[in-house]
Design a protein around this motif. Structure first.
Motif, PDB file in Angstrom:
ATOM      1  N   ALA A  86      88.561   9.923  29.836  1.00 10.75           N
ATOM      2  CA  ALA A  86      88.643  11.271  30.387  1.00 10.75           C
ATOM      3  C   ALA A  86      89.128  12.262  29.326  1.00 10.75           C
ATOM      4  CB  ALA A  86      89.581  11.289  31.592  1.00 10.75           C
ATOM      5  N   PHE A  87      90.023  11.824  28.459  1.00 10.96           N
ATOM      6  CA  PHE A  87      90.492  12.676  27.368  1.00 10.96           C
ATOM      7  C   PHE A  87      89.316  13.078  26.486  1.00 10.96           C
ATOM      8  CE2 PHE A  87      91.916  13.348  23.035  1.00 10.96           C
ATOM      9  CZ  PHE A  87      92.962  14.249  23.192  1.00 10.96           C
ATOM     10  N   ASP A  88      88.525  12.094  26.073  1.00  5.47           N
ATOM     11  CA  ASP A  88      87.350  12.393  25.247  1.00  5.47           C
ATOM     12  C   ASP A  88      86.379  13.304  25.991  1.00  5.47           C
ATOM     13  OD1 ASP A  88      88.383  10.775  23.276  1.00  5.47           O
ATOM     14  OD2 ASP A  88      87.153   9.035  23.785  1.00  5.47           O
ATOM     15  N   PHE A  89      86.193  13.035  27.270  1.00  2.21           N
ATOM     16  CA  PHE A  89      85.297  13.826  28.114  1.00  2.21           C
ATOM     17  C   PHE A  89      85.763  15.283  28.174  1.00  2.21           C
ATOM     18  CE2 PHE A  89      84.296  15.365  32.470  1.00  2.21           C
ATOM     19  CZ  PHE A  89      82.911  15.283  32.435  1.00  2.21           C
ATOM     20  N   GLY A  90      87.052  15.482  28.390  1.00  2.00           N
ATOM     21  CA  GLY A  90      87.600  16.830  28.470  1.00  2.00           C
ATOM     22  C   GLY A  90      87.521  17.565  27.148  1.00  2.00           C
ATOM     23  N   VAL A  91      87.810  16.861  26.056  1.00  4.67           N
ATOM     24  CA  VAL A  91      87.725  17.474  24.727  1.00  4.67           C
ATOM     25  C   VAL A  91      86.295  17.885  24.420  1.00  4.67           C
ATOM     26  CG1 VAL A  91      87.907  17.009  22.251  1.00  4.67           C
ATOM     27  CG2 VAL A  91      89.773  16.346  23.787  1.00  4.67           C
ATOM     28  N   GLU A  92      85.342  17.008  24.741  1.00  5.53           N
ATOM     29  CA  GLU A  92      83.934  17.338  24.493  1.00  5.53           C
ATOM     30  C   GLU A  92      83.512  18.576  25.285  1.00  5.53           C
ATOM     31  OE1 GLU A  92      81.692  13.871  25.413  1.00  5.53           O
ATOM     32  OE2 GLU A  92      82.503  12.706  23.746  1.00  5.53           O
ATOM     33  N   ARG A  93      84.002  18.694  26.503  1.00  7.07           N
ATOM     34  CA  ARG A  93      83.670  19.854  27.325  1.00  7.07           C
ATOM     35  C   ARG A  93      84.213  21.134  26.688  1.00  7.07           C
ATOM     36  NH1 ARG A  93      84.927  19.633  33.629  1.00  7.07           N
ATOM     37  NH2 ARG A  93      83.040  18.371  33.508  1.00  7.07           N
ATOM     38  N   LEU A  94      85.454  21.102  26.232  1.00  7.29           N
ATOM     39  CA  LEU A  94      86.041  22.283  25.602  1.00  7.29           C
ATOM     40  C   LEU A  94      85.341  22.601  24.288  1.00  7.29           C
ATOM     41  CD1 LEU A  94      89.864  21.766  26.209  1.00  7.29           C
ATOM     42  CD2 LEU A  94      88.326  23.355  27.371  1.00  7.29           C
ATOM     43  N   GLU A  95      85.033  21.580  23.507  1.00  7.78           N
ATOM     44  CA  GLU A  95      84.364  21.824  22.230  1.00  7.78           C
ATOM     45  C   GLU A  95      82.966  22.414  22.434  1.00  7.78           C
ATOM     46  OE1 GLU A  95      84.559  18.124  20.084  1.00  7.78           O
ATOM     47  OE2 GLU A  95      86.473  18.679  19.142  1.00  7.78           O
ATOM     48  N   ALA A  96      82.302  22.006  23.508  1.00  8.07           N
ATOM     49  CA  ALA A  96      80.989  22.574  23.808  1.00  8.07           C
ATOM     50  C   ALA A  96      81.111  24.068  24.101  1.00  8.07           C
ATOM     51  CB  ALA A  96      80.358  21.848  24.990  1.00  8.07           C
ATOM     52  N   GLN A  97      82.160  24.456  24.819  1.00  5.28           N
ATOM     53  CA  GLN A  97      82.376  25.873  25.108  1.00  5.28           C
ATOM     54  C   GLN A  97      82.672  26.650  23.825  1.00  5.28           C
ATOM     55  OE1 GLN A  97      85.065  24.646  28.755  1.00  5.28           O
ATOM     56  NE2 GLN A  97      84.664  26.834  28.883  1.00  5.28           N
ATOM     57  N   VAL A  98      83.459  26.042  22.948  1.00  5.19           N
ATOM     58  CA  VAL A  98      83.793  26.690  21.680  1.00  5.19           C
ATOM     59  C   VAL A  98      82.546  26.849  20.816  1.00  5.19           C
ATOM     60  CG1 VAL A  98      85.033  26.380  19.492  1.00  5.19           C
ATOM     61  CG2 VAL A  98      86.209  25.973  21.671  1.00  5.19           C
ATOM     62  N   PRO A 142     100.286   5.512  22.683  1.00  2.00           N
ATOM     63  CA  PRO A 142      99.879   5.653  21.277  1.00  2.00           C
ATOM     64  C   PRO A 142      98.386   5.874  21.066  1.00  2.00           C
ATOM     65  CG  PRO A 142     101.402   3.811  21.538  1.00  2.00           C
ATOM     66  CD  PRO A 142     101.044   4.263  22.920  1.00  2.00           C
ATOM     67  N   GLU A 143      97.539   5.176  21.811  1.00  2.00           N
ATOM     68  CA  GLU A 143      96.100   5.329  21.588  1.00  2.00           C
ATOM     69  C   GLU A 143      95.640   6.739  21.956  1.00  2.00           C
ATOM     70  OE1 GLU A 143      91.790   3.224  22.540  1.00  2.00           O
ATOM     71  OE2 GLU A 143      93.650   2.220  23.134  1.00  2.00           O
ATOM     72  N   ALA A 144      96.190   7.283  23.028  1.00  2.00           N
ATOM     73  CA  ALA A 144      95.840   8.648  23.410  1.00  2.00           C
ATOM     74  C   ALA A 144      96.303   9.631  22.334  1.00  2.00           C
ATOM     75  CB  ALA A 144      96.468   8.990  24.759  1.00  2.00           C
TER      76      ALA A 144
END
Length: 230
Positions: A86-98, A142-144
Motif C-alpha cells: 500500500a505504501f508503494d501504491f500510495g507513493v505511485e499515485r502521488l508521483e503520478a499527480q506530480v 525497518p522495511e517500510a
C-alpha cells in the motif's frame, strides 16, 4: 456399445472430472481481481491514516472495504505485507499527480513549483493518505522506512539537480539538498501528526524560498516565493 468403447467413454468421463477438480482447486489459488486488490490497498491507507498503524488490523481494513477475509489473504500474507504494498501504491499515485503537473515545465524552478504544489494540494485533498505515508511509516518497521528512504533519495537527487543549472551562483555544500528535504518533511510531518486536514498548499511559497535560496541566492528565492503566491 462394446465393452472397449464403454471403457473409453468411462475413462474420458473420469479424466474430465479430474480436470474439473484441478480447475476448481486452481481457481481458489488465484488472487482476487485487481479492483478488489486496489480496494484493499486503499482501505489499508485509509485505515492507517485515520487510526494509526498500530490500531489498524486486517478487520479494520476489511470493514472499510466491505470485503471478506479470504479476499485479503488471497493477496497478502498479513497486515505488514499489505502496508508495504500500500505504501508503494500510495507513493505511485502521488508521483503520478506530480508528473502530470510538471509535464509542461522546462526549468528546475518551474518543475519544483508545479510538482511541490501538486503534492501539497494532494495533502489538502487526502490528509489521511499523507499521514499513512509520512507519519505512520515509522511505526511500520525497518522495511517500510527503507522504502521511504528510496523515495526520499529520488527527491534529494532532483533538488540537487539545481546545482547544474545555477550558473555562476556559489554552489551550496553537498548536504544542502538533504537539509532542504528534511526541513520540508519536518514541517509537513508535524502538521499531519497534529491532525491538520488542510492548509498545506499555503506552505508552497515559503518552501520555494527555502529550496531556491542555497542554489540561486536571496533575490531568486524571493522571486520564486512571490511566483508561488500568484
Amino acid at each position: 456399445m462394446g465393452e472397449q468403447a464403454a471403457t473409453k467413454v468411462l475413462a474420458g468421463t473420469e479424466e474430465a472430472g479430474a480436470a474439473e477438480d484441478i480447475s476448481s482447486h486452481a481457481s481458489t489459488l488465484k488472487p482476487v481481481n485487481p479492483s478488489k486488490r486496489e480496494r484493499i490497498l486503499e482501505g489499508m491507507l485509509q485505515s492507517v491514516g485515520s487510526c494509526g498503524y498500530d490500531s489498524t488490523s486486517v478487520r479494520t481494513v476489511l470493514d472499510s472495504t466491505g470485503l471478506y477475509r479470504q479476499a485479503f489473504y488471497d493477496n497478502f500474507a498479513d497486515k505488514d505485507a499489505c502496508y508495504l504494498e500500500a505504501f508503494d501504491f500510495g507513493v505511485e499515485r502521488l508521483e503520478a499527480q506530480v508528473h502530470a503537473a510538471t509535464a509542461t515545465e522546462d526549468t528546475w524552478q518551474g518543475t519544483l513549483r508545479a510538482g511541490l504544489g501538486a503534492l501539497l494540494e494532494a495533502l489538502d485533498d487526502q490528509p489521511a493518505l499523507g499521514r499513512a505515508l509520512i507519519v505512520e511509516v515509522h511505526a511500520a518497521g525497518p522495511e517500510a522506512l527503507e522504502r521511504r528512504s528510496v523515495v526520499m533519495k529520488r527527491i534529494v537527487d532532483f533538488i540537487d539537480a539545481a546545482r547544474t543549472t545555477a550558473g555562476d551562483a556559489e554552489s551550496p555544500p553537498p548536504i544542502a539538498p538533504e537539509g532542504i528535504i528534511a526541513g520540508i518533511h519536518a514541517v509537513v510531518h508535524a502538521r499531519l501528526a497534529t491532525g491538520a486536514n488542510d492548509g498545506y498548499r499555503e506552505l508552497l511559497p515559503e518552501f520555494m524560498y527555502f529550496a531556491v535560496l542555497p542554489y540561486f541566492g536571496a533575490d531568486a528565492a524571493e522571486q520564486e516565493m512571490q511566483s508561488a503566491r500568484a
